[in-house]
Design an enzyme around this catalytic site. Structure first.
Site, mmCIF file in Angstrom:
data_model
loop_
_atom_site.group_PDB
_atom_site.id
_atom_site.type_symbol
_atom_site.label_atom_id
_atom_site.label_comp_id
_atom_site.label_asym_id
_atom_site.label_seq_id
_atom_site.Cartn_x
_atom_site.Cartn_y
_atom_site.Cartn_z
ATOM 1 N N CYS A 9 41.050 48.806 45.070
ATOM 2 C CA CYS A 9 39.786 47.734 44.640
ATOM 3 C C CYS A 9 39.898 46.834 45.983
ATOM 4 O O CYS A 9 40.595 46.976 46.722
ATOM 5 C CB CYS A 9 39.814 47.143 43.238
ATOM 6 S SG CYS A 9 41.205 45.987 42.873
ATOM 7 N N ASN A 12 43.357 43.840 44.476
ATOM 8 C CA ASN A 12 44.410 44.347 44.147
ATOM 9 C C ASN A 12 45.079 43.505 42.851
ATOM 10 O O ASN A 12 46.088 43.394 42.847
ATOM 11 C CB ASN A 12 45.568 44.852 44.963
ATOM 12 C CG ASN A 12 46.520 45.650 44.455
ATOM 13 O OD1 ASN A 12 47.589 45.938 44.512
ATOM 14 N ND2 ASN A 12 46.298 46.781 43.550
ATOM 15 N N CYS A 14 42.714 42.912 39.901
ATOM 16 C CA CYS A 14 42.140 43.325 38.408
ATOM 17 C C CYS A 14 41.909 44.721 38.085
ATOM 18 O O CYS A 14 42.806 45.248 37.508
ATOM 19 C CB CYS A 14 40.744 42.566 38.559
ATOM 20 S SG CYS A 14 40.974 40.721 38.328
ATOM 21 N N ARG A 15 41.259 45.362 38.918
ATOM 22 C CA ARG A 15 40.702 46.844 38.679
ATOM 23 C C ARG A 15 41.905 47.619 39.058
ATOM 24 O O ARG A 15 42.026 48.498 38.238
ATOM 25 C CB ARG A 15 39.416 46.942 39.412
ATOM 26 C CG ARG A 15 38.057 46.361 38.831
ATOM 27 C CD ARG A 15 36.916 46.410 39.660
ATOM 28 N NE ARG A 15 37.179 45.997 41.005
ATOM 29 C CZ ARG A 15 36.513 45.950 42.020
ATOM 30 N NH1 ARG A 15 35.076 46.879 41.773
ATOM 31 N NH2 ARG A 15 36.343 45.536 43.194
ATOM 32 N N SER A 16 42.201 47.783 40.263
ATOM 33 C CA SER A 16 43.297 48.747 40.541
ATOM 34 C C SER A 16 44.619 48.723 40.133
ATOM 35 O O SER A 16 45.269 49.849 39.583
ATOM 36 C CB SER A 16 43.439 48.814 42.294
ATOM 37 O OG SER A 16 43.837 47.629 42.732
ATOM 38 N N ASP A 128 33.617 44.627 39.300
ATOM 39 C CA ASP A 128 34.593 43.672 39.375
ATOM 40 C C ASP A 128 34.428 42.595 38.297
ATOM 41 O O ASP A 128 33.335 41.928 38.309
ATOM 42 C CB ASP A 128 34.496 42.881 40.709
ATOM 43 C CG ASP A 128 35.536 42.258 41.365
ATOM 44 O OD1 ASP A 128 36.325 41.938 40.317
ATOM 45 O OD2 ASP A 128 35.905 41.794 42.491
#
Length: 160
Positions: A9, A12, A14-16, A128
């Site tokens: 993401c 690095n 939140c999402r990944s 995001d």
């Protein structure tokens, strides 16, 4: 042969890392820790060596995913492109950025959107949640769980 998965993401945090934590648990629950390596990175290095966002850690924890051991890092080219079998991006911007790192286009086939594995949800990207309300983190986890379940199913077929 061990399969290596990298989730990417922007920062690095939140999402990944959420995808890494979700997939790590799925891999462990399947008894495949020795066959599948899981990692995550950001296209930017602003949050290198930082833990995941506290809100994401909280929401993931409510679902049984432990993000506390994870630490942010920036994607490294060409190393990450060479060693990973799956490089899965969270949004179109991440996809363009990672593909731009692959100047020879040799690794393009393994760089794709994580949501391309979704079976339940029909979306173009994992949004995001950083500037969103709490339900944004839950939505992201819903998408990640959906995609990771199918990803694991595909990798299991390759390992047979």
């Amino acid at each position: 042969m061990k399969k290596k998965v990298l989730f990417v993401c922007l920062g690095n945090i939140c999402r990944s890392p959420a995808a890494e934590g979700v997939f790590l648990k799925m891999v462990k629950d399947s008894g495949l820790e020795k066959e599948i390596h899981v990692d995550s990175a950001g296209t930017g290095g602003w949050h290198a060596d930082e833990p995941p966002d506290e809100r994401m850690t909280h929401h993931a924890g409510k679902r049984g995913y432990d993000l506390s051991p994870l630490v942010g890092r920036q994607i490294r080219a060409p190393d990450d492109l060479e060693i990973h079998d799956y490089i899965l991006t969270m949004d179109d911007s991440n996809l363009r950025h990672v593909r731009a790192l692959d100047r020879t286009r040799k690794h393009h086939p393994k760089i794709k959107p994580l949501v391309s594995y979704c079976k339940i949800h029909s979306v173009k990207e994992v949004p995001d949640p950083y500037y969103k309300e709490e339900d944004g983190f839950e939505h992201v986890l819903d998408l990640i769980e959906d995609a990771c379940a199918e990803l694991l199913s595909e990798i299991k077929k390759e390992l047979i």
